[in-house]
Motif scaffolding. Structure first.
Motif, PDB file in Angstrom:
ATOM      1  N   THR A 172       2.585  15.706  -1.569  1.00  0.00           N
ATOM      2  CA  THR A 172       3.283  14.936  -2.601  1.00  0.00           C
ATOM      3  C   THR A 172       2.840  15.374  -3.987  1.00  0.00           C
ATOM      4  O   THR A 172       1.650  15.418  -4.265  1.00  0.00           O
ATOM      5  CB  THR A 172       2.940  13.436  -2.456  1.00  0.00           C
ATOM      6  OG1 THR A 172       2.745  13.149  -1.074  1.00  0.00           O
ATOM      7  CG2 THR A 172       4.057  12.593  -3.004  1.00  0.00           C
ATOM      8  N   PRO A 173       3.785  15.694  -4.821  1.00  0.00           N
ATOM      9  CA  PRO A 173       3.398  16.050  -6.181  1.00  0.00           C
ATOM     10  C   PRO A 173       2.923  14.815  -6.940  1.00  0.00           C
ATOM     11  O   PRO A 173       3.373  13.694  -6.663  1.00  0.00           O
ATOM     12  CB  PRO A 173       4.673  16.601  -6.802  1.00  0.00           C
ATOM     13  CG  PRO A 173       5.677  16.672  -5.733  1.00  0.00           C
ATOM     14  CD  PRO A 173       5.225  15.860  -4.586  1.00  0.00           C
ATOM     15  N   LYS A 174       2.077  15.067  -7.908  1.00  0.00           N
ATOM     16  CA  LYS A 174       1.447  13.973  -8.642  1.00  0.00           C
ATOM     17  C   LYS A 174       2.481  13.138  -9.389  1.00  0.00           C
ATOM     18  O   LYS A 174       2.383  11.908  -9.437  1.00  0.00           O
ATOM     19  CB  LYS A 174       0.447  14.543  -9.666  1.00  0.00           C
ATOM     20  CG  LYS A 174      -0.844  14.994  -9.055  1.00  0.00           C
ATOM     21  CD  LYS A 174      -1.859  15.379 -10.116  1.00  0.00           C
ATOM     22  CE  LYS A 174      -3.032  16.048  -9.429  1.00  0.00           C
ATOM     23  NZ  LYS A 174      -3.871  16.818 -10.293  1.00  0.00           N
ATOM     24  N   ASP A 175       3.455  13.804  -9.965  1.00  0.00           N
ATOM     25  CA  ASP A 175       4.418  13.051 -10.757  1.00  0.00           C
ATOM     26  C   ASP A 175       5.244  12.111  -9.884  1.00  0.00           C
ATOM     27  O   ASP A 175       5.624  11.015 -10.299  1.00  0.00           O
ATOM     28  CB  ASP A 175       5.321  14.000 -11.540  1.00  0.00           C
ATOM     29  CG  ASP A 175       5.762  15.173 -10.694  1.00  0.00           C
ATOM     30  OD1 ASP A 175       6.651  15.916 -11.146  1.00  0.00           O
ATOM     31  OD2 ASP A 175       5.228  15.356  -9.601  1.00  0.00           O
ATOM     32  N   PHE A 235       0.848  -1.200   0.000  1.00  0.00           N
ATOM     33  CA  PHE A 235       0.000   0.000   0.000  1.00  0.00           C
ATOM     34  C   PHE A 235       0.871   1.233   0.000  1.00  0.00           C
ATOM     35  O   PHE A 235       1.804   1.340   0.785  1.00  0.00           O
ATOM     36  CB  PHE A 235      -0.918   0.026   1.229  1.00  0.00           C
ATOM     37  CG  PHE A 235      -1.901  -1.094   1.248  1.00  0.00           C
ATOM     38  CD1 PHE A 235      -2.105  -1.853   2.398  1.00  0.00           C
ATOM     39  CD2 PHE A 235      -2.638  -1.401   0.105  1.00  0.00           C
ATOM     40  CE1 PHE A 235      -3.021  -2.885   2.405  1.00  0.00           C
ATOM     41  CE2 PHE A 235      -3.552  -2.448   0.116  1.00  0.00           C
ATOM     42  CZ  PHE A 235      -3.740  -3.200   1.265  1.00  0.00           C
ATOM     43  N   VAL A 290       4.211  10.643  -7.147  1.00  0.00           N
ATOM     44  CA  VAL A 290       3.360   9.498  -6.812  1.00  0.00           C
ATOM     45  C   VAL A 290       3.360   8.512  -7.967  1.00  0.00           C
ATOM     46  O   VAL A 290       3.526   7.297  -7.784  1.00  0.00           O
ATOM     47  CB  VAL A 290       1.923   9.982  -6.507  1.00  0.00           C
ATOM     48  CG1 VAL A 290       0.994   8.816  -6.358  1.00  0.00           C
ATOM     49  CG2 VAL A 290       1.914  10.839  -5.265  1.00  0.00           C
ATOM     50  N   GLU A 291       3.202   9.065  -9.131  1.00  0.00           N
ATOM     51  CA  GLU A 291       3.166   8.197 -10.303  1.00  0.00           C
ATOM     52  C   GLU A 291       4.500   7.458 -10.484  1.00  0.00           C
ATOM     53  O   GLU A 291       4.537   6.271 -10.820  1.00  0.00           O
ATOM     54  CB  GLU A 291       2.879   9.063 -11.534  1.00  0.00           C
ATOM     55  CG  GLU A 291       1.970   8.386 -12.508  1.00  0.00           C
ATOM     56  CD  GLU A 291       1.515   9.342 -13.587  1.00  0.00           C
ATOM     57  OE1 GLU A 291       1.130   8.844 -14.640  1.00  0.00           O
ATOM     58  OE2 GLU A 291       1.570  10.560 -13.378  1.00  0.00           O
ATOM     59  N   TYR A 335       4.865   4.669  -7.977  1.00  0.00           N
ATOM     60  CA  TYR A 335       3.962   3.573  -8.378  1.00  0.00           C
ATOM     61  C   TYR A 335       4.592   2.733  -9.479  1.00  0.00           C
ATOM     62  O   TYR A 335       4.601   1.486  -9.439  1.00  0.00           O
ATOM     63  CB  TYR A 335       2.635   4.177  -8.832  1.00  0.00           C
ATOM     64  CG  TYR A 335       1.585   3.175  -9.188  1.00  0.00           C
ATOM     65  CD1 TYR A 335       1.390   2.781 -10.515  1.00  0.00           C
ATOM     66  CD2 TYR A 335       0.757   2.623  -8.215  1.00  0.00           C
ATOM     67  CE1 TYR A 335       0.414   1.863 -10.846  1.00  0.00           C
ATOM     68  CE2 TYR A 335      -0.226   1.707  -8.537  1.00  0.00           C
ATOM     69  CZ  TYR A 335      -0.397   1.331  -9.866  1.00  0.00           C
ATOM     70  OH  TYR A 335      -1.364   0.420 -10.182  1.00  0.00           O
ATOM     71  N   VAL A 361       0.103   8.248   0.678  1.00  0.00           N
ATOM     72  CA  VAL A 361       0.285   9.550   0.021  1.00  0.00           C
ATOM     73  C   VAL A 361      -0.225  10.633   0.957  1.00  0.00           C
ATOM     74  O   VAL A 361      -1.308  10.515   1.533  1.00  0.00           O
ATOM     75  CB  VAL A 361      -0.498   9.597  -1.300  1.00  0.00           C
ATOM     76  CG1 VAL A 361      -0.324  10.954  -1.956  1.00  0.00           C
ATOM     77  CG2 VAL A 361      -0.057   8.488  -2.232  1.00  0.00           C
ATOM     78  N   PRO A 410       1.597  -1.646  -5.979  1.00  0.00           N
ATOM     79  CA  PRO A 410       0.683  -1.370  -4.859  1.00  0.00           C
ATOM     80  C   PRO A 410      -0.739  -1.716  -5.236  1.00  0.00           C
ATOM     81  O   PRO A 410      -1.224  -1.287  -6.290  1.00  0.00           O
ATOM     82  CB  PRO A 410       0.835   0.125  -4.615  1.00  0.00           C
ATOM     83  CG  PRO A 410       1.918   0.605  -5.478  1.00  0.00           C
ATOM     84  CD  PRO A 410       2.210  -0.418  -6.491  1.00  0.00           C
ATOM     85  N   LYS A 411      -1.399  -2.441  -4.352  1.00  0.00           N
ATOM     86  CA  LYS A 411      -2.767  -2.824  -4.647  1.00  0.00           C
ATOM     87  C   LYS A 411      -3.730  -1.687  -4.385  1.00  0.00           C
ATOM     88  O   LYS A 411      -4.783  -1.598  -4.997  1.00  0.00           O
ATOM     89  CB  LYS A 411      -3.148  -4.027  -3.772  1.00  0.00           C
ATOM     90  CG  LYS A 411      -2.394  -5.292  -4.142  1.00  0.00           C
ATOM     91  CD  LYS A 411      -3.339  -6.372  -4.650  1.00  0.00           C
ATOM     92  CE  LYS A 411      -2.573  -7.508  -5.299  1.00  0.00           C
ATOM     93  NZ  LYS A 411      -1.781  -8.268  -4.322  1.00  0.00           N
ATOM     94  N   ALA A 412      -3.364  -0.836  -3.439  1.00  0.00           N
ATOM     95  CA  ALA A 412      -4.229   0.299  -3.111  1.00  0.00           C
ATOM     96  C   ALA A 412      -3.367   1.412  -2.530  1.00  0.00           C
ATOM     97  O   ALA A 412      -2.167   1.214  -2.283  1.00  0.00           O
ATOM     98  CB  ALA A 412      -5.302  -0.110  -2.112  1.00  0.00           C
ATOM     99  N   THR A 413      -4.033   2.555  -2.305  1.00  0.00           N
ATOM    100  CA  THR A 413      -3.309   3.688  -1.730  1.00  0.00           C
ATOM    101  C   THR A 413      -4.042   4.160  -0.485  1.00  0.00           C
ATOM    102  O   THR A 413      -5.238   3.905  -0.316  1.00  0.00           O
ATOM    103  CB  THR A 413      -3.234   4.848  -2.736  1.00  0.00           C
ATOM    104  OG1 THR A 413      -4.535   5.089  -3.237  1.00  0.00           O
ATOM    105  CG2 THR A 413      -2.305   4.534  -3.868  1.00  0.00           C
ATOM    106  N   ILE A 414      -3.286   4.794   0.349  1.00  0.00           N
ATOM    107  CA  ILE A 414      -3.884   5.386   1.548  1.00  0.00           C
ATOM    108  C   ILE A 414      -3.529   6.861   1.531  1.00  0.00           C
ATOM    109  O   ILE A 414      -2.357   7.225   1.400  1.00  0.00           O
ATOM    110  CB  ILE A 414      -3.349   4.736   2.827  1.00  0.00           C
ATOM    111  CG1 ILE A 414      -3.681   3.249   2.833  1.00  0.00           C
ATOM    112  CG2 ILE A 414      -3.940   5.423   4.052  1.00  0.00           C
ATOM    113  CD1 ILE A 414      -3.005   2.491   3.955  1.00  0.00           C
TER     114      ILE A 414
END
Lengths: 261, 546
Positions: free
Chosen positions: A208-211, A200, A213-214, A217, A203, A227-231
């Motif tokens: 956290t900037p979007k890029d 997991f 995070v991506e 991932y 975030v 990651p199966k999911a995010t928190i």
């Protein structure tokens, strides 16, 4: 005058939980709200998280959970401790939390226990795992702190010993939660993630900037630790959503110790 | 659908509420400067003068746009008044110390200002037929002076315009009058000259002649005319002239023929007048020509000038008839050519005989003509004797002079007619102009003279503050918007879900510590302190800056 200004200003700001006591009685960090203020809305949110986790993959139950994030200071340690404790509150579930951040250990600080002996010692063979499994360190929750800080954490984590350890733990526990360093900085998370059931990504909203995070991932995906999911943490709901009846009801249902600022 | 719309609105302004201090500080900073400025700003005053256009037709409307006569006049005057020259006049009246040479920058600035948007305003109120002149300035006295000066410039402009219009029309008429007067004077002097000559002559001629002269100089129509003797004399002159010309031609022809005979050369063509003299066409044409010529003579005797349209007509007809005779002669000539060409084949002797015959004919012609001329002379002598006029050359000269005087008198009459006409027109126009000028003065009435304004224009300070407020809010919002758009972090679970296409297990609210809270309130207090300080600073130093 100041009071009036405060009242008017508070109308425009959504509620934020402020921890009054930085450290609770037995050295536990005040932010472990699942422990310190179990009736607060945030504790409730962790319970929601727990429920979601139960129903996440019913066909293949998740036992080993890895919590990581894109960068440091995103609240993964806090989240993992809170989540682990909330899970342990569920009667009938045996939970163990392992601090696998061998570079910047934090779990022991949060729970007010010793760092050593710990995970690193187990991996290097200096400590016996039974020491940690005998009695729960924190309520109903078993904890394995980091242990002695080593020079080569990545190598230690990629050794075969981890797999053996996991076999032992899986037999005894329902949930094994790993708290790892950030993905972008080091590969510990990627390595460990490949042998866990679920990863997991934690975030922090508004930080956290979007890029990034991506990017994290994708890195995990490449390392077979998708990651199966995010928190999502650090969420501040906008006022217009707060003032919608349902939200208002939701937030005021449980009286909490925190005050609005 | 409606719920979504409501959310959109909140979301649109939500970003501002995420950065409240930006909006607050922008408002405080800008508003404090504005309010400091507002305290020390110079307020504008306005002076106004009202002018009405009275007297002109109220019911008249021109064109489809229903512009009244007054409105057209008002527009014209407004345009003329704000012409550069008038503006300069106004400037010298109100600001005598500012001249083009002394302070060109200030002069230019003032000039532009007066003519620009913030300058002299003229508004024509259609409904009440009132022209409003107004001017705004920080100095109330200047306001009044400018409007006053504008009104006088407007009145001046109105008068000069009317005068100019009249002057051009009159000038032209006066030119024409002078022209005709000159002609009249010319003719009169000519007549006077002839009369002087005749009067001088009167001393050296006989009784009858003296009588005639006195009749002429007194300007009375002579008895000669009444008896038609003048007519006959004119006729005689023309006829004798014609006959003499014919005589000359015949004698010339005779000479040519005698030459031909003497030389022995006989050309193939001999012009024989006889041929076409005897032709019926030619005869008819000649008769008509003679009739027309008689008509001309008649008219001339009655005193008509040679340039008279009737005489010209007759002359044209005569020309045409002469052309016809020419054509006919050429036709006949052609025929005679054919005939004579036969003659060319004949021997010289026969040709000579022919020529001799022709000579004889010509001699006969000459004799006939001479007889005719003698007959005419006889007739004339009889007539002049019957009219009891001595046939002296002096008489003839005097009568010629008399005829000339009559001609001149007719011309004089005609020209006098023109001159009188023009004089009448000029008088009319002069009268009209005097009336119009009088009217122009009455037409513009100043209803209300401008006063020195006691109160400035209302709500200037409040207006400026409002603008400042709106502007500062706008600036604040735009800065907040820019900051928001630069922030590319994740803010909600839905965003995260959309980004990674992975489920969001849960969203945890923000947990803040006392330390963070303390830091936040410290920051807030610092900002408030700074803004308060800025406000006080602007208040204190506003005096020096504005």
């Amino acid at each position: 005058m100041r009071y009036l200004f405060g009242r008017i200003a508070s109308f425009f700001t959504p509620p934020v939980y402020v921890v009054k006591k930085p450290k609770a009685a037995n050295g536990v960090d005040g932010r472990i709200l699942a422990y310190t203020d179990n009736n607060s809305t945030i504790a409730e949110q962790y319970r929601v998280l727990r429920t979601n986790l139960y129903s996440f993959s019913p066909e293949k139950p998740i036992k080993t959970i890895l919590l990581t994030s894109s960068q440091s200071e995103e609240g993964k340690t806090l989240t993992s401790v809170n989540l682990a404790y909330t899970l342990s509150l569920d009667i009938g579930k045996k939970v163990i939390l392992i601090d696998s951040d061998l570079r910047r250990p934090a779990v022991h600080k949060m729970l007010g226990c010793d760092r050593k002996p710990g995970f690193a010692d187990i991996l290097s063979g200096k400590a016996d795992i039974e020491y940690f499994l005998s009695k729960p360190a924190f309520g109903n929750l078993h904890v394995i702190p980091t242990g002695t800080i080593v020079d080569n954490p990545s190598e230690m984590l990629s050794s075969g010993k981890i797999k053996d350890l996991l076999e032992i733990l899986k037999a005894r526990f329902d949930y094994i939660i790993f708290d790892t360093p950030p993905v972008i900085n080091v590969t510990d998370a990627s390595v460990l993630g490949s042998i866990c059931d679920a990863v997991f990504l934690v975030v922090k909203a508004g930080v956290t900037p979007k890029d990034m995070v991506e990017e994290s991932y994708n890195m995990l995906k490449r390392a077979q630790a998708q990651p199966k999911a995010t928190i999502l943490t650090n969420v501040i709901i906008p006022i217009h959503q707060y003032y919608r009846a349902s939200y208002r009801y939701y937030y005021r249902y449980r009286y909490g110790h925190g005050r609005r600022v | 659908m409606e719920k979504e719309k409501a959310i959109d609105v909140y979301e649109m302004i939500g970003f501002v509420l995420r950065h409240p201090w930006i909006l607050v500080s922008s408002v405080v900073i800008i508003m404090s400067t504005v309010s400091a400025q507002v305290d020390y700003m110079d307020l504008l005053y306005e002076a106004e003068g009202l002018i009405s256009f009275e007297g002109a037709s109220e019911e008249e409307t021109y064109s489809k746009r229903d512009l009244s006569a007054n409105e057209i006049k008002a527009n014209a005057i407004m345009q003329r008044t704000l012409v550069s020259g008038n503006v300069e006049k106004i400037m010298t009246k109100v600001w005598p110390d500012v001249t083009e040479s002394g302070d060109p920058e200030r002069y230019d600035r003032l000039h532009k200002r007066l003519r620009g948007q913030n300058g002299i305003k003229m508004n024509y109120n259609k409904r009440s037929d009132i022209l409003e002149i107004s001017y705004r300035d920080t100095d109330p006295n200047i306001c009044r002076k400018v409007v006053e000066a504008t009104i006088s410039a407007l009145e001046e402009e109105n008068k000069t315009a009317v005068r100019k219009k009249i002057e051009t029309g009159l000038g032209f008429l006066r030119e024409q009058g002078r022209y005709y007067k000159k002609i009249i004077n010319d003719i009169e002097s000519k007549i006077a000259a002839i009369i002087t000559v005749l009067k001088e002559k009167a001393n050296s001629v006989g009784k009858k002649e003296r009588l005639l002269i006195s009749e002429i100089t007194d300007g009375v129509n002579t008895s000669l005319l009444e008896q038609g003797a003048m007519l006959k004399m004119a006729q005689y002159e023309e006829k004798t002239f014609e006959l003499n010309m014919q005589l000359l031609e015949a004698e010339k022809k005779k000479e040519n023929l005698e030459e031909m005979l003497a030389s022995g050369e006989f050309p193939a063509t001999i012009k024989t007048e006889q041929d076409h003299r005897g032709d019926t066409y030619v005869e008819e044409y000649s008769k008509m020509i003679a009739e027309k010529q008689l008509g001309i003579t008649n008219l001339r005797a009655q005193g008509y000038l040679a340039a008279h349209p009737e005489i010209a007509k007759l002359k044209k007809v005569i020309e045409a008839l002469k052309d016809l005779i020419e054509n006919r002669a050429q036709e006949l000539e052609g025929e005679s050519l054919i005939r004579l060409s036969d003659m060319a084949g004949m021997a010289g002797k026969e040709a000579a005989a022919e020529v001799k015959v022709q000579i004889r004919q010509t001699e006969l012609e000459i004799d006939t003509l001479k007889d005719k001329i003698d007959m005419l002379n006889e007739q004339y002598r009889e007539q002049t004797q019957a009219a009891d006029i001595a046939e002296t050359p002096e008489m003839r000269e005097i009568s010629a002079q008399a005829a000339r005087i009559n001609e001149l008198r007719k011309e004089l009459e005609i020209n006098n007619g023109y001159y009188d006409n023009i004089r009448k027109q000029t008088e009319e126009k002069e009268l009209k102009s005097r009336m119009e000028e009088a009217e122009a003065g009455v037409n513009i009435v100043v209803i209300e003279r401008p006063r020195v304004p006691t109160d400035p224009l209302p709500f200037q300070r409040q207006q400026r503050l409002l603008i400042g407020l709106v502007f500062s809010v706008f600036i604040g919002i735009s800065i907040a918007y820019v900051i928001e758009s630069l922030d590319n972090s994740i803010r909600s679970a839905s965003e995260l879900r959309e980004l990674l296409r992975a489920p969001v297990l849960g969203s945890i609210d923000r947990i803040s510590t006392l330390r963070e809270h303390a830091a936040k309130s410290f920051r807030r207090r610092a900002i408030m302190l700074f803004l308060a300080g800025f406000f006080i600073f602007s208040r204190i130093f506003g005096r020096f800056l504005f």
